[in-house]
Design a protein around this motif. Structure first.
Motif, PDB file in Angstrom:
ATOM      1  N   TYR A   9       7.078  -0.059  -3.599  1.00 16.66           N
ATOM      2  CA  TYR A   9       6.957  -1.139  -2.619  1.00 16.66           C
ATOM      3  C   TYR A   9       8.218  -1.993  -2.609  1.00 16.66           C
ATOM      4  O   TYR A   9       8.740  -2.338  -1.534  1.00 16.66           O
ATOM      5  CB  TYR A   9       5.740  -1.995  -2.944  1.00 16.66           C
ATOM      6  N   MET A  54       1.845 -11.905   7.778  1.00 13.96           N
ATOM      7  CA  MET A  54       1.103 -11.130   6.782  1.00 13.96           C
ATOM      8  C   MET A  54      -0.365 -11.566   6.728  1.00 13.96           C
ATOM      9  O   MET A  54      -1.271 -10.727   6.629  1.00 13.96           O
ATOM     10  CB  MET A  54       1.769 -11.269   5.415  1.00 13.96           C
ATOM     11  N   PHE A 134       1.005  -2.539   4.282  1.00 15.69           N
ATOM     12  CA  PHE A 134       0.333  -3.017   3.079  1.00 15.69           C
ATOM     13  C   PHE A 134      -0.702  -2.047   2.518  1.00 15.69           C
ATOM     14  O   PHE A 134      -0.756  -1.839   1.305  1.00 15.69           O
ATOM     15  CB  PHE A 134      -0.316  -4.382   3.348  1.00 15.69           C
ATOM     16  N   PHE A 148      -2.839  -8.527  -2.627  1.00 15.93           N
ATOM     17  CA  PHE A 148      -2.177  -9.074  -1.440  1.00 15.93           C
ATOM     18  C   PHE A 148      -1.203 -10.176  -1.833  1.00 15.93           C
ATOM     19  O   PHE A 148      -0.098 -10.261  -1.289  1.00 15.93           O
ATOM     20  CB  PHE A 148      -3.215  -9.612  -0.452  1.00 15.93           C
ATOM     21  N   LEU A 151       2.020  -8.616  -3.276  1.00 21.61           N
ATOM     22  CA  LEU A 151       2.841  -7.985  -2.242  1.00 21.61           C
ATOM     23  C   LEU A 151       3.477  -9.039  -1.333  1.00 21.61           C
ATOM     24  O   LEU A 151       4.658  -8.936  -0.980  1.00 21.61           O
ATOM     25  CB  LEU A 151       1.993  -7.020  -1.416  1.00 21.61           C
TER      26      LEU A 151
END
Length: 208
Positions: A9, A54, A134, A148, A151
């Motif tokens: 990621y 996001m 995601f 979450f 990230l």
């Protein structure tokens, strides 16, 4: 998520953010024309927009834009129109002398923050990207919120770091360019690129 997944990621985010785009161009233009303080205000606006995008993706707006042609088109046209307007404004602007030691009024700070926020949020493809990006790195068997948060914070940290380097790096050479025609040409090139990005945005499709 595993450490391997997280490192993948990080690599994907680094590649994405280091690719030149409207927010990077905006920060460089603001730094060159108005100084590092105002440029950093626009950086804060852009990073805030990333967080909102996001969150909206996590709340399902990405699915709505993917499912509704009308919703996607409306968001796309609004974002493209803003980028084109910003491009024309930048193209026509002249280099303004700034004092690095001078302060700035609260209204000015809000203006640059809003400009950064609007540029950061102007592309509906970003919502779709986060909605699709995601899930590739989430472990469905683990709680969603902590994953979450990790990230999102990672992405925002990369975004802030890269945009800050762009803003401060350009601001350092601004005094060398201030007495020449270079800034005027920088504005014209930047304005042309903003307009081009907005025009290209009009031709994007939901499923590309």
């Amino acid at each position: 998520m595993t450490l391997t997944t997280y490192l993948l990621y990080v690599a994907a985010v680094a590649l994405l953010i280091l690719t030149p785009g409207p927010t990077m161009l905006m920060c460089m233009t603001n730094a060159l024309n108005h100084g590092p303080r105002k440029a950093m205000t626009s950086v804060a606006g852009s990073v805030s927009a990333v967080l909102c995008v996001m969150l909206l993706s996590a709340m399902g707006l990405g699915a709505l834009l993917a499912a509704s042609e009308t919703a996607f088109t409306v968001a796309k046209v609004i974002g493209a129109a803003y980028l084109i307007w910003l491009g024309i404004k930048t193209f026509r602007s002249e280099a303004a002398v700034f004092d690095p030691a001078a302060g700035e009024a609260p209204a000015q700070r809000r203006s640059f923050f809003l400009r950064g926020f609007l540029v950061g949020a102007s592309n509906p493809k970003a919502v779709l990207f986060f909605a699709a990006f995601f899930p590739q790195f989430l472990n469905p068997a683990a709680p969603f919120v902590p994953q979450f948060a990790i990230l999102a914070l990672t992405f925002m940290a990369f975004e802030f770091t890269v945009l800050t380097c762009c803003a401060l790096g350009v601001a350092r050479i601004a005094p060398l360019l201030r007495s020449s025609r270079a800034v005027r040409w920088f504005n014209r090139v930047s304005g042309g690129l903003f307009t081009l990005m907005g025009s290209l945005l009009l031709f994007t499709r939901r499923h590309t």
